[in-house]
Design a protein around this motif. Structure first.
Motif, PDB file in Angstrom:
ATOM      1  N   GLU A  28      98.297 -23.222 -22.355  1.00  0.00           N
ATOM      2  CA  GLU A  28      99.199 -23.935 -21.451  1.00  0.00           C
ATOM      3  C   GLU A  28     100.055 -24.988 -22.142  1.00  0.00           C
ATOM      4  N   GLN A  29      99.640 -25.447 -23.304  1.00  0.00           N
ATOM      5  CA  GLN A  29     100.419 -26.473 -23.992  1.00  0.00           C
ATOM      6  C   GLN A  29     101.501 -25.886 -24.895  1.00  0.00           C
ATOM      7  N   CYS A  30     101.481 -24.574 -25.080  1.00  0.00           N
ATOM      8  CA  CYS A  30     102.493 -23.924 -25.929  1.00  0.00           C
ATOM      9  C   CYS A  30     103.147 -22.769 -25.179  1.00  0.00           C
ATOM     10  N   PRO A  31     103.813 -23.064 -24.059  1.00  0.00           N
ATOM     11  CA  PRO A  31     104.402 -21.986 -23.253  1.00  0.00           C
ATOM     12  C   PRO A  31     105.570 -21.284 -23.933  1.00  0.00           C
ATOM     13  N   HIS A  32     106.100 -21.882 -25.027  1.00  0.00           N
ATOM     14  CA  HIS A  32     107.227 -21.236 -25.700  1.00  0.00           C
ATOM     15  C   HIS A  32     106.813 -19.955 -26.418  1.00  0.00           C
ATOM     16  N   ASN A 154     106.914 -29.564 -31.890  1.00  0.00           N
ATOM     17  CA  ASN A 154     106.159 -28.358 -31.556  1.00  0.00           C
ATOM     18  C   ASN A 154     104.853 -28.290 -32.336  1.00  0.00           C
ATOM     19  N   ALA A 155     104.867 -28.776 -33.582  1.00  0.00           N
ATOM     20  CA  ALA A 155     103.651 -28.769 -34.397  1.00  0.00           C
ATOM     21  C   ALA A 155     102.585 -29.656 -33.773  1.00  0.00           C
ATOM     22  N   ALA A 156     102.998 -30.838 -33.296  1.00  0.00           N
ATOM     23  CA  ALA A 156     102.046 -31.748 -32.655  1.00  0.00           C
ATOM     24  C   ALA A 156     101.497 -31.140 -31.369  1.00  0.00           C
TER      25      ALA A 156
END
Length: 199
Positions: A28-32, A154-156
């Motif tokens: 859920e934290q990386c929807p991209h 995005n890395a964080a």
């Protein structure tokens, strides 16, 4: 060309981190990251190294001006290759963008190793090089700076998302252990009851 480097310690063993790595997406934290397809996976019979090639499909959320430079599409594709060496306990992953690579290239290398100061933790090192192509010569500095900032953000978010995945794996592992212990106790109790009944 712009450079990025970050280190992080995951408070989970190397075996747990590398196992969870294959289940990192979706989260859920990386929807991209909207899809991950395995193109090839095999174990080298001589070295025992697991080699994997995957295709990541991502949804870009960028300003219209940047999207115009990058071809106008919100979808992008990334090739990921990895080598997991169980003997040296090292996972190396390399990614490169396939979309608009003639305009902008992003090469990333990530390693997961046993933390040298704490064998129960995992050391994560992330490095990336970002370079705009000659077609963007007038705007290369702007595009590289923008992409570096986005990459850093995005890395964080990616690390935070992976921490969530690791915690879910830990909870599932603890639950499975508790269920196994419960089953073992029930088996011992049932065996003892059966033995007493036969006397």
């Amino acid at each position: 060309m712009k450079f990025f480097q970050a280190t992080h310690t995951f408070d989970h063993s190397w075996a747990q981190v590398t196992a969870a790595n294959w289940m990192k997406y979706p989260n859920e934290q990386c929807p991209h990251v909207i899809a991950v397809d395995v193109l090839d996976r095999h174990v080298d019979p001589e070295t025992g190294v697991l080699r994997t090639e995957r295709l990541l499909t991502c949804n870009q959320n960028a300003p219209a001006l940047v999207l115009k430079f990058l071809g106008g599409s919100t979808l992008s594709y990334v090739r990921e290759t990895s080598e997991l060496d169980p003997k040296t306990m090292k996972l190396t992953m390399k990614t490169q963008n396939l979309s608009m690579c003639n305009v902008l290239t992003i090469n990333e290398t990530v390693t997961y190793t046993v933390h040298p100061q704490d064998g129960s933790s995992t050391l994560f090192i992330q490095e990336a090089q970002i370079a705009a192509g000659s077609a963007l010569s007038r705007f290369s500095s702007y595009v590289e700076d923008f992409c570096l900032t986005r990459f850093r953000d995005n890395a964080a978010v990616g690390r935070a998302g992976f921490e969530t995945v690791l915690e879910k794996f830990k909870a599932a592992r603890l639950e499975a252990t508790a269920q196994l212990e419960k089953l073992e106790k029930a088996t011992v109790s049932a065996t003892a009851s059966a033995a007493n009944a036969s006397l």
